[in-house]
Design a protein around this motif. Sequence first.
Motif, PDB file in Angstrom:
ATOM      1  N   GLY A  31       3.489 -68.998  21.796  1.00 22.12           N
ATOM      2  CA  GLY A  31       1.866 -68.283  21.587  1.00 22.12           C
ATOM      3  C   GLY A  31       1.546 -69.450  22.529  1.00 22.12           C
ATOM      4  O   GLY A  31      -0.013 -68.513  23.313  1.00 22.12           O
ATOM      5  N   ALA A  32       1.681 -70.327  23.518  1.00 25.36           N
ATOM      6  CA  ALA A  32       1.185 -71.300  24.290  1.00 25.36           C
ATOM      7  C   ALA A  32       1.075 -69.967  25.502  1.00 25.36           C
ATOM      8  O   ALA A  32       0.576 -70.144  26.326  1.00 25.36           O
ATOM      9  N   THR A  33       2.501 -70.027  25.582  1.00 28.86           N
ATOM     10  CA  THR A  33       3.163 -69.555  26.647  1.00 28.86           C
ATOM     11  C   THR A  33       2.146 -67.938  27.156  1.00 28.86           C
ATOM     12  O   THR A  33       1.649 -67.606  27.925  1.00 28.86           O
ATOM     13  N   LEU A  34       1.924 -67.320  25.950  1.00 26.46           N
ATOM     14  CA  LEU A  34       1.205 -66.178  25.766  1.00 26.46           C
ATOM     15  C   LEU A  34      -0.505 -66.515  25.826  1.00 26.46           C
ATOM     16  O   LEU A  34      -1.030 -65.292  27.015  1.00 26.46           O
ATOM     17  N   CYS A  35      -1.241 -67.903  25.610  1.00 26.65           N
ATOM     18  CA  CYS A  35      -2.433 -68.299  25.694  1.00 26.65           C
ATOM     19  C   CYS A  35      -2.204 -68.108  28.011  1.00 26.65           C
ATOM     20  O   CYS A  35      -3.292 -68.040  28.515  1.00 26.65           O
ATOM     21  N   LYS A  36      -1.093 -68.881  27.802  1.00 23.73           N
ATOM     22  CA  LYS A  36      -1.357 -69.410  29.039  1.00 23.73           C
ATOM     23  C   LYS A  36      -1.388 -68.003  30.523  1.00 23.73           C
ATOM     24  O   LYS A  36      -2.083 -68.123  31.654  1.00 23.73           O
ATOM     25  N   VAL A  37      -0.023 -67.346  30.331  1.00 25.17           N
ATOM     26  CA  VAL A  37       0.164 -65.862  31.074  1.00 25.17           C
ATOM     27  C   VAL A  37      -1.475 -65.365  31.021  1.00 25.17           C
ATOM     28  O   VAL A  37      -2.020 -64.216  31.932  1.00 25.17           O
ATOM     29  N   VAL A 120      -5.129 -59.169  25.036  1.00 21.53           N
ATOM     30  CA  VAL A 120      -3.954 -58.536  23.956  1.00 21.53           C
ATOM     31  C   VAL A 120      -2.203 -60.484  23.894  1.00 21.53           C
ATOM     32  O   VAL A 120      -2.522 -60.191  23.214  1.00 21.53           O
ATOM     33  N   ASN A 121      -2.974 -60.676  25.162  1.00 21.29           N
ATOM     34  CA  ASN A 121      -1.435 -61.910  25.318  1.00 21.29           C
ATOM     35  C   ASN A 121      -2.423 -63.117  24.524  1.00 21.29           C
ATOM     36  O   ASN A 121      -2.072 -63.802  23.919  1.00 21.29           O
ATOM     37  N   GLY A 122      -3.613 -63.184  24.515  1.00 21.95           N
ATOM     38  CA  GLY A 122      -4.925 -64.170  24.087  1.00 21.95           C
ATOM     39  C   GLY A 122      -4.466 -64.353  22.466  1.00 21.95           C
ATOM     40  O   GLY A 122      -4.235 -64.985  21.720  1.00 21.95           O
ATOM     41  N   ILE A 123      -4.807 -62.589  21.670  1.00 19.53           N
ATOM     42  CA  ILE A 123      -4.294 -62.818  20.343  1.00 19.53           C
ATOM     43  C   ILE A 123      -3.221 -63.096  20.065  1.00 19.53           C
ATOM     44  O   ILE A 123      -3.738 -64.144  18.668  1.00 19.53           O
ATOM     45  N   LEU A 124      -2.389 -62.361  20.272  1.00 20.48           N
ATOM     46  CA  LEU A 124      -1.011 -62.898  19.925  1.00 20.48           C
ATOM     47  C   LEU A 124      -0.931 -64.406  20.150  1.00 20.48           C
ATOM     48  O   LEU A 124      -0.430 -64.652  19.765  1.00 20.48           O
ATOM     49  N   GLY A 125      -1.266 -64.347  21.520  1.00 17.95           N
ATOM     50  CA  GLY A 125      -1.036 -65.801  21.850  1.00 17.95           C
ATOM     51  C   GLY A 125      -1.674 -67.180  20.482  1.00 17.95           C
ATOM     52  O   GLY A 125      -0.908 -67.764  20.046  1.00 17.95           O
ATOM     53  N   LEU A 126      -2.851 -66.458  20.230  1.00 19.38           N
ATOM     54  CA  LEU A 126      -3.278 -67.317  19.114  1.00 19.38           C
ATOM     55  C   LEU A 126      -2.546 -67.470  17.387  1.00 19.38           C
ATOM     56  O   LEU A 126      -2.551 -68.380  17.598  1.00 19.38           O
ATOM     57  N   LEU A 127      -2.291 -66.179  17.337  1.00 18.12           N
ATOM     58  CA  LEU A 127      -1.979 -65.929  15.950  1.00 18.12           C
ATOM     59  C   LEU A 127      -0.156 -66.721  16.160  1.00 18.12           C
ATOM     60  O   LEU A 127      -0.119 -67.107  14.961  1.00 18.12           O
ATOM     61  N   LEU A 128       0.244 -66.316  16.915  1.00 19.96           N
ATOM     62  CA  LEU A 128       1.526 -66.951  17.097  1.00 19.96           C
ATOM     63  C   LEU A 128       1.480 -68.630  16.510  1.00 19.96           C
ATOM     64  O   LEU A 128       2.384 -69.623  16.399  1.00 19.96           O
ATOM     65  N   PHE A 129      -0.025 -69.588  18.482  1.00 20.39           N
ATOM     66  CA  PHE A 129       0.366 -70.679  18.012  1.00 20.39           C
ATOM     67  C   PHE A 129      -0.041 -71.211  16.957  1.00 20.39           C
ATOM     68  O   PHE A 129       0.350 -72.387  16.444  1.00 20.39           O
ATOM     69  N   THR A 130      -1.598 -70.279  16.035  1.00 20.35           N
ATOM     70  CA  THR A 130      -0.706 -71.031  15.073  1.00 20.35           C
ATOM     71  C   THR A 130      -0.091 -71.008  14.135  1.00 20.35           C
ATOM     72  O   THR A 130      -0.103 -72.323  12.727  1.00 20.35           O
TER      73      THR A 130
END
Length: 306
Positions: A31-37, A120-130
């Motif tokens: 999730g952090a990776t998706l938020c990063k990219v 898309v990356n941000g939404i998926l990243g936040l969902l996976l991070f949490t």
Amino acid sequence: MSESLENKHHWLEIFLKSIFSFVGVAILALGATLCKVGNIGLDPFTAVNIGISHKLNMSLGLYQLIANAFIMIFVILLDRKKIGIGTVINMVGAGFMIDWFSGLYSSIFHFEPSMLTSVVNGILGLLLFTLGTSLYMSTNLGVAPYDALAPIASTRLHIKYRFCRVAQDIGFMVAALFFGGPIGLATIIISFFAGPLITFWDKSLSDRLISGLVEFSKQPSGKSIGHGVTGAGRFTYGIVKKSYNQTLEIQEKLSQYTDLQLQLKQEQARQDFEDARKLVINSRKMYGMLKREEERRAKDDNSDGD
């Protein structure tokens, strides 16, 4: 149950929880990776570590491991009870996993990032991070060194936890900005408004999985696995309001309770159990009275019929 069998089940539970914690950290890192990219920022601690590691030409995994080890020295000296297997998994694995997932993402996706891919990356990243945070903390195998700072400061300085945590997050945000770390919308959401999502994952998935895991460790069988998988699939969507307060509560849970808080929680649980016991007793009495009245009326009806 013999003592040796109890020990066996205990260590099986620890082993399974450790795997569970590792999976949680891996999902958190993804999730952090998706938020990063997606260029929408990261949590304050990872953001400042990325900024400093880039300036030192060092990998995030190596620098974050060093930073965590330095913080953990103080945690061990001040409150070693917060350290556990989960602490080691988080401090060693998270940074290296983000490095690995970032390399994998770059090798698979070669297009230039756009507004759509960032969203898309941000939404998926936040969902996976949490989700990863929820899975990791539900094992209760220790906390990340960063998450232990605020409760220790709260206890030592006699300041409310929420003030210590807010000051800590803001301080690391400022440091991340200074060192050029990725600060953005996700940083604000993760720091202050992630509570409802983590609570959602807790109630709908993580708590059920942990309960099933504990039951399986006591009675390992294929049937137990089947029940656990079935139970994990029965969750429905529902995001809880009051974001900021819930986030602080979740962060405090990540840091584990202080001894005083633990005593208060135990007392509250004992009172809840006592109330539930009284309710069961009263319900049984009421049921008995209704049953006897039903039998009396049945006898009266039979006598009238005669």
